[in-house]
Structure formats: C-alpha cells, structure tokens
Design a protein around this motif. Structure first.
Motif, PDB file in Angstrom:
ATOM      1  N   ILE A 224      -6.320   2.588  -6.081  1.00 16.42           N
ATOM      2  CA  ILE A 224      -6.607   1.914  -7.530  1.00 16.42           C
ATOM      3  C   ILE A 224      -7.803   2.456  -8.293  1.00 16.42           C
ATOM      4  O   ILE A 224      -7.687   2.674  -9.597  1.00 16.42           O
ATOM      5  N   ALA A 225      -8.841   2.508  -7.517  1.00 16.57           N
ATOM      6  CA  ALA A 225     -10.283   3.124  -8.119  1.00 16.57           C
ATOM      7  C   ALA A 225     -10.097   4.455  -8.562  1.00 16.57           C
ATOM      8  O   ALA A 225     -10.667   4.720  -9.670  1.00 16.57           O
TER       9      ALA A 225
ATOM     10  N   VAL B 104      -1.400   6.864   1.531  1.00 20.66           N
ATOM     11  CA  VAL B 104      -1.623   6.426   0.016  1.00 20.66           C
ATOM     12  C   VAL B 104      -0.601   5.331  -0.125  1.00 20.66           C
ATOM     13  O   VAL B 104       0.418   4.944   0.416  1.00 20.66           O
ATOM     14  N   LEU B 105      -0.761   4.679  -1.099  1.00 24.65           N
ATOM     15  CA  LEU B 105       0.315   3.548  -1.896  1.00 24.65           C
ATOM     16  C   LEU B 105       1.499   4.461  -2.229  1.00 24.65           C
ATOM     17  O   LEU B 105       1.290   5.089  -2.867  1.00 24.65           O
ATOM     18  N   LEU B 106       2.522   3.718  -2.098  1.00 22.99           N
ATOM     19  CA  LEU B 106       3.801   4.204  -2.782  1.00 22.99           C
ATOM     20  C   LEU B 106       3.992   3.611  -4.133  1.00 22.99           C
ATOM     21  O   LEU B 106       5.058   2.961  -4.582  1.00 22.99           O
TER      22      LEU B 106
ATOM     23  N   ALA C 155     -11.115  -9.447   0.050  1.00 20.47           N
ATOM     24  CA  ALA C 155     -10.905  -9.821  -1.461  1.00 20.47           C
ATOM     25  C   ALA C 155     -10.424  -8.789  -2.547  1.00 20.47           C
ATOM     26  O   ALA C 155      -9.841  -9.079  -3.412  1.00 20.47           O
ATOM     27  N   MET C 156     -10.823  -7.614  -1.988  1.00 19.20           N
ATOM     28  CA  MET C 156     -10.430  -6.619  -2.855  1.00 19.20           C
ATOM     29  C   MET C 156      -9.068  -6.547  -3.375  1.00 19.20           C
ATOM     30  O   MET C 156      -8.493  -6.014  -4.093  1.00 19.20           O
ATOM     31  N   TYR C 157      -8.135  -6.750  -2.280  1.00 18.41           N
ATOM     32  CA  TYR C 157      -6.681  -6.702  -2.565  1.00 18.41           C
ATOM     33  C   TYR C 157      -6.305  -7.384  -3.431  1.00 18.41           C
ATOM     34  O   TYR C 157      -5.727  -6.801  -4.590  1.00 18.41           O
TER      35      TYR C 157
ATOM     36  N   LEU D 154      -8.458  -1.408   1.809  1.00 20.67           N
ATOM     37  CA  LEU D 154      -9.235  -0.341   1.304  1.00 20.67           C
ATOM     38  C   LEU D 154      -8.319   0.869   0.853  1.00 20.67           C
ATOM     39  O   LEU D 154      -8.899   1.660   0.001  1.00 20.67           O
ATOM     40  N   VAL D 155      -7.248   1.051   1.477  1.00 20.07           N
ATOM     41  CA  VAL D 155      -6.287   2.105   0.960  1.00 20.07           C
ATOM     42  C   VAL D 155      -6.007   1.663  -0.502  1.00 20.07           C
ATOM     43  O   VAL D 155      -5.915   2.524  -1.300  1.00 20.07           O
ATOM     44  N   THR D 156      -5.714   0.287  -0.619  1.00 20.93           N
ATOM     45  CA  THR D 156      -5.238  -0.098  -2.014  1.00 20.93           C
ATOM     46  C   THR D 156      -6.674   0.203  -3.091  1.00 20.93           C
ATOM     47  O   THR D 156      -6.323   0.804  -4.053  1.00 20.93           O
TER      48      THR D 156
END
Length: 754
Positions: free
Chosen positions: A351-352, A372-374, A283-285, A345-347
C-alpha cells in the motif's frame, strides 16, 4: 497552540453540516462493487496482466492452492469456546483469512466456487450469530462473541468486509439483506455501541474496532457506521477509571476517539507509533486497509494526506525499526522474532508503494517478502519488481520522536555500516498500556544477533498451553519491571512506582542526537521523573577507532539525587561467559535477589567485587567475542543473575545478566564500554582476537556542567570523550581543565585524540 489547532481541525471536520456534504453525495448513485480494496478497474487490469508478472502470478498460485485445500475440507463454524490457540479460536481465525482470500480469487479468476464458499460460510455465521451469547471465557475487559475478546471479532469483520465486497454483486439481494440484518449490522453495533470501552479509546484495539465498523459500513454504504468509525461514539458510556486487561486506563475525560483520533494521537510526526514497533506492525493492517477503502470510496477525506501523510511515512519508519534480519526491535510488549515478513507488513509495503509515490526502496523489501497482495497495490509492486526498479532499502542512524506533536520523548537508533552494529536507545513516552517502565534503556545488535538484549513480552502468543495464548502474569511481575531492562533501578523500586497513570504523564527528553559523523555517533537524553528527587542523564556513543578492529559503544549514565540511594545497572548479555578480571563466588544454593518488582525472578549465580578500577566480562555468542568494560568503585557489588526464580510454570527464559550495584550513593556516574571483537569458527576451531583491546576506562571528570572519560587501548593510545550536562547547543564554545591540560571544543560533546 499546535495541539489546539490540530483538535480544531478534526472538530471542524466532524461538524454535521460538513459531514452531510461529505457523505450525502454518496446516496445520489448506486455504489459499485468491488470498490473497497479491489476495484473494478484494478480487477480488469489484473486479469490482463496474468502470466506477465512473476511475483503476482506466484502469489496468486500460492493463495489458490491454500484456498482450494481449505474448500476441500468443507465449512466449519463451531460454537466459540476457546482462548487464543484453541480449536474454535483458530478455526474462526482461519475462516476469516480464507474468506478474504476466496473473495479475491473469485474476482480475479471468475470462478464461482470461491463465491459459493464465501456465501455458504457467511450464511453459517448469520444463522449462528443472533443466538450467540458473550464468549464463555471471561478474562477480557471487552468479551467478544466469536472470540474471547472484541479485538478478534473486529479482526474477523475487517477481513470479512473485503470478502463481502468481492461477492456483493454476485449475491442475491435477499441474501445481502439477510447478512446485513442478522450478521453485519448487529456485529458492527456490538463492537461499537455495545462495547464503548473497546471502541472509544486511543489504542490499537480501538483502531481494529474502528476499521471493522467503518469497512463494513463502506461496503453496505451505511454512512452512519462510517461516521461512527471515523469520529467515535458521542455518548460512550465508559465507567470512570475503567482499565483494560493490561492495567491501562481506558478512558480519560474529554479524550477524543474514532479512527481519525487514533491516526492522530499515537503517531508522532516521524511516524513512530507510541506502543512500539511490535504493536505498530499489528495496527498497520487496519490503519492502511481501512485507509485504502476510504481512499477509494471517500476520496474527499484525503486520508493518506492527513498529518503530513503520516500513515505512509510510518511504513518507512517501521522498516527502520528492524535488525539486519528484518525482525522488529522488541520494545515494550513485543514478541521476539516478529518481522517484516508478516502479512501485516506485506500489506503495509504494498500500500505504501502504491499510494506513496512508488518508492523503489520498498520494492527490495517486497522482493524479500516474496509475495504481494492480490489487489491494485500488489499489482503495482509486482510490476515495479518485474521492470527492475527495486533499490536496496537503506537503514541509517535515525532519531524518531514520540507523541502526537513529537514532543513526548523518542527513540534513537545508531547504526554503523550495514547493521554491523546497531544501538537502540529508548527515551520514549510510556507507550500506553503496552509500555514498559524502562526509561533510558538500550539494546544492542550485531547484524541480526542480540548482544545486549531487551526481554520483550512474557507471553506465548496463540499457544493455548501457556495461559490460553494470552499475557502471562509474569509480563507484569517481570517483563514490565525496570530491573528487566538495561537501565537504572533505584532502591529496588520500579520507575514511577510501577503506576501506569503516573508513568503516562511523563516522558524522557532528548538532550541531543548527532549522527553526522559515522565514526562518532552520539545520542543523549534525560529522565527527571522516574524517581522523585533523582535525575538520570544517559549519553551513548558509537565510536569507530582506527586502533580497534570493530566499532564499540560507550555508555555514560550520570545520576544525581537529593539523597543517598542504591543503584542497580544490569547488562543482559547473550552468550557464553569466557572470562572476567574479577573474582566472584557462586552459591551452592540459589536464592532470589529480592522479593518484589522483578527481583523475585532473578537467581543470584555469582557475587563479587572489583579487583581494580575497571571490571571486564567477556563472552562468546554466534561466533563473535564481546567484552563489557566498566569503570567501578571499590565498594561496588557485582552480581551474576539468571532469570527463572519464582517461576514454577517455566514461563520465563533463563537469561543471564551482570549487574553493577552501587550502594549508599547520592551522585554518581556509571561508565561502560561494550566492545565487539574477534571471531570463532567451530569448523576451523580457530579463535581470532579473542581478548579485549580496551586496557582502561576511567571517569576523569564529573561535575554539574561536564562529564569526561578516557579510553586507553592495549596499544597505548588514549582518547577522551567529554559531554556537556547543561548546554546542548551545537554552537556553544566550552573549555575544561582536566589535570594540567585545558580542553576546548564547540558543541555538546567532543572526542579528543581520535
């Protein structure tokens, strides 16, 4: 009073006048793109930093290689027909992942081939979607169109919303109009007003639905959809008593709905998500990616500040719910092996870090993830790692509350050293429809290895051969049953009668938690509703004694009842049995232990009884020895069990347990020690310290006010652990006479003779 104030806060926020003020301002100017996740400012900064940030550059290269390979195969948009794991399911899933990545590549690299790929794919969907009936597979309570359940349709829209935002300005207006009229708006309506039983509830499914509708609404600048996503449907049309695939009640009269309610209700103030870490990860995404979109396009909501910044706080909480290898503790429905290396969890970590104050400990997790996210947040993480700001993420003993106000039980985690030994003690609320009936259960880890295990779920996720990749019937008949866990089952009946609505009304209560002394850490909780007329009080202590090589866990389960019962307490150990100090017989023909409530799945492999007032079972696993020592009664029955009975399709693992059965008993105490010791190397073939250092464990006192046990080691040293049963105050002074000796102490427990 607190709950009422919280409800009033969201109700006031939802008032039409205020909403008009919040949203009307957005119609005064043209919305720029991209602005949902990627932003124009962020894209500009990313382009200037290319070649200067090793982790960002390697992440970009990996995504580019993946998408380029996918583009070379052409566009594939098949008519949906399969369950999870089947070709059409996996194809549509891959399509939304690739479109989201291609959109990012278009913005960063300014190569039109990525925009063309996204556009052409979306046009295929726009041509197909208006003619699609409900998905042909009928198992779900809310069937999708692209997928067998609305949940996956919502996944699709969450990811594709980002791709659409990335190519929005590049598209011709006629193409945008076509996509919004024939694909995006109809899908948003289908997921919400078309399926209120999916959209208008408190559950991870609804969070995905809320995020999907809200994110496409943000991209299209459609305030009606955004408001629907945030606050739910006003007239939901859900039938009374409707349940989902897992038997969970879908709608409770008067229940709030929408993204803000899903943010408020399942999360405790500590950031613990009531469904458990496996579904919190999932759900974190949608929670964080939609929150980022709201932060960028509806900053007046101050989404990351709501409920004391619980979304950002929950990332740290979730990382604390992992073992030494980063794998999540498999509480409730959970697939073992899921870890913080997952894309969700990468997201979450990126973000955190970006929006939560640049915590340097998160950088060490991101470095382990190695990607990492782009986007803007991934850029921040890559910069922090390049600049040497990363610090180790330190996991400590922690008590996490459950429930929106933190008053519906919780989860206690005791850790010694750097995950040398980790105890997970569960006294939570039910956990919604993904919850298990296992009040006061525990699991134990040494480094990343399971010592005493929790089963997790009975499902082979996205493996089509096993029930279409969905939950198997054994999830209900075994995994959710009390006997599948390391806690008390009374009279072979599952807690709360295996009734979800009953279980959902109750939770266990923390008695006390104390991790102030790393050598003596204790958690204690009570459960008074699992069985009518019976109270369970479990106290678990992690103790490091100088005479013993390694820390051990002391387990005291006190049972009080208004009648005589049979109590079963299993220990699901991992590894190869080395020896026992009791005799048992092994049947030549295996028979199930029982006929229902999970017992039908347990083969009886051995039956014995205590030869003394202590039993011992030693086993070897992953190069380490362990011994279970339990104080027993002469009438106790000892059962070696193995999972696998009544399982003709081999859906269950063949896990082993030692079960202590105590019959015809009213009030009693189960006292046990789980002791790690020694090691074995298959290379040197040396066994070191292969036998237990505990000589004797004895319950020396048990009454209404106190319970006390003595632990004697093989060197002759004896320690006494005493716990109060009614007064958990840290300031209360206690006195107890045991034999000829009087013990005095202050607080809810004490260890004498350490």
């Amino acid at each position: 009073m607190i709950a009422k104030k919280r409800y009033n806060y969201f109700r006031i926020l939802a008032l039409p006048i205020l909403l008009y003020g919040l949203f009307a301002m957005h119609s005064c100017y043209a919305q720029e793109h991209p602005s949902l996740i990627l932003t124009k400012k962020g894209v500009s900064e990313i382009r200037t930093q290319l070649g200067k940030l090793p982790l960002f550059d390697s992440s970009l290269a990996a995504v580019k290689a993946e998408v380029d390979k996918e583009i070379s195969t052409g566009i594939h948009v098949p008519i949906p027909k399969d369950y999870s794991g089947g070709y059409t399911h996996e194809r549509h899933k891959r399509n939304f992942l690739m479109m989201q990545k291609a959109g990012e590549l278009f913005q960063i690299l300014q190569d039109e081939k990525y925009a063309v790929y996204v556009r052409d794919m979306l046009m295929e969907y726009a041509a197909m979607y208006p003619k699609l009936p409900l998905h042909p597979q009928t198992r779900s309570y809310a069937r999708g169109k692209l997928f067998w359940q609305c949940l996956n349709d919502a996944n699709w829209l969450v990811y594709v919303s980002q791709a659409y935002d990335d190519i929005y300005d590049w598209l011709q207006k006629k193409d945008r109009d076509l996509l919004e009229k024939t694909l995006f708006r109809p899908m948003a309506d289908f997921l919400s007003v078309g399926n209120p039983q999916f959209f208008n509830r408190i559950h991870n499914h609804s969070t995905w639905g809320n995020a999907a509708v809200g994110m496409i609404g943000l991209v299209m600048d459609d305030d009606e959809l955004v408001q629907r996503a945030l606050y739910g449907l006003k007239n939901d049309g859900i039938k009374a008593g409707a349940k989902d695939n897992d038997g969970g009640l879908i709608k409770v009269e008067g229940q709030r709905a929408g993204f803000l309610a899903n943010l408020d209700e399942p999360f405790s103030p500590d950031g613990y998500y009531t469904e458990g870490p496996y579904y919190q990860r999932y759900a974190m995404y949608p929670f964080l990616i939609f929150a980022e979109g709201l932060h960028n396009l509806r900053p007046e909501l101050k989404i990351f500040a709501l409920k004391d910044s619980v979304l950002l706080k929950s990332v740290n909480t979730l990382l604390n719910l992992t073992d030494a290898d980063g794998e999540f503790f498999p509480l409730n429905d959970a697939q073992k092996g899921m870890s913080y290396y997952s894309r969700e969890l990468v997201t979450a970590v990126d973000i955190a870090y970006h929006f939560g104050g640049n915590d340097p400990q998160l950088l060490s997790i991101a470095r382990n993830q190695d990607r990492v996210l782009l986007d803007d947040s991934g850029l921040s993480v890559a910069q922090g790692i390049r600049d040497g700001k990363a610090e180790p993420f330190v996991k400590t003993s922690i008590n996490l509350t459950d429930g929106p106000d933190g008053k519906q039980g919780g989860l206690g985690i005791l850790r010694y050293g750097n995950d040398v030994l980790t105890l997970v003690f569960k006294y939570t609320a039910q956990g919604l429809s993904h919850g298990h009936y296992d009040k006061l259960s525990f699991s134990l880890y040494s480094k990343g290895d399971e010592v005493i295990q929790d089963y997790g779920l009975a499902r082979f996720v996205n493996i089509e051969q096993k029930g279409g990749g969905n939950y198997l019937k054994e999830n209900t008949s075994w995994a959710k049953q009390t006997i599948a866990h390391n806690t008390i089952t009374q009279n072979e009946i599952t807690q709360f009668g295996h009734d979800y609505e009953t279980a959902n009304k109750h939770h266990s209560d923390l008695y006390f938690f104390d991790a102030s002394n790393p050598d003596v850490q204790v958690v204690s909780a009570k459960e008074d509703n699992a069985y009518p007329g019976t109270g369970l009080h479990r106290t678990m202590a992690m103790i490091k004694d100088d005479n013993l090589e390694k820390p051990f866990v002391l387990d005291i389960m006190k049972v009080t009842s208004n009648k005589r019962n049979q109590y079963d307490l299993p220990f699901y150990f991992m590894g190869q049995v080395m020896e026992t100090n009791f005799k048992y017989t092994s049947p030549t023909v295996l028979k199930p232990l029982g006929t229902a409530n999970g017992y039908q799945h347990l083969w009886v492999e051995g039956v014995g009884g205590p030869a003394s007032d202590n039993i011992k079972l030693s086993w070897l696993d992953q190069g380490q020895f362990y011994t279970l020592t339990s104080a027993t009664d002469a009438q106790d029955e000892l059962l070696f069990t193995r999972l696998g009975a009544d399982d003709p399709e081999f859906n269950l693992r063949r896990d082993a347990a030692l079960m202590i059965r105590r019959k015809d008993t009213q009030n009693t105490v189960f006292a046990s020690i789980v002791e790690p010791h020694g090691s074995y190397s298959p290379v040197s073939e040396f066994a070191v310290n292969a036998t237990s250092s505990i000589k004797n464990l004895k319950v020396v006192y048990d009454g209404a006010d106190y319970t006390a046990v003595t632990i004697e080691d093989t060197k002759g040293k004896e320690i006494l652990f005493v716990v109060t049963n009614r007064d958990a105050s840290v300031k209360s002074v206690h006195q107890l006479k045991i034999g000829d000796k009087v013990y005095k102490w202050t607080g809810a427990y004490h260890l004498f003779g350490e």
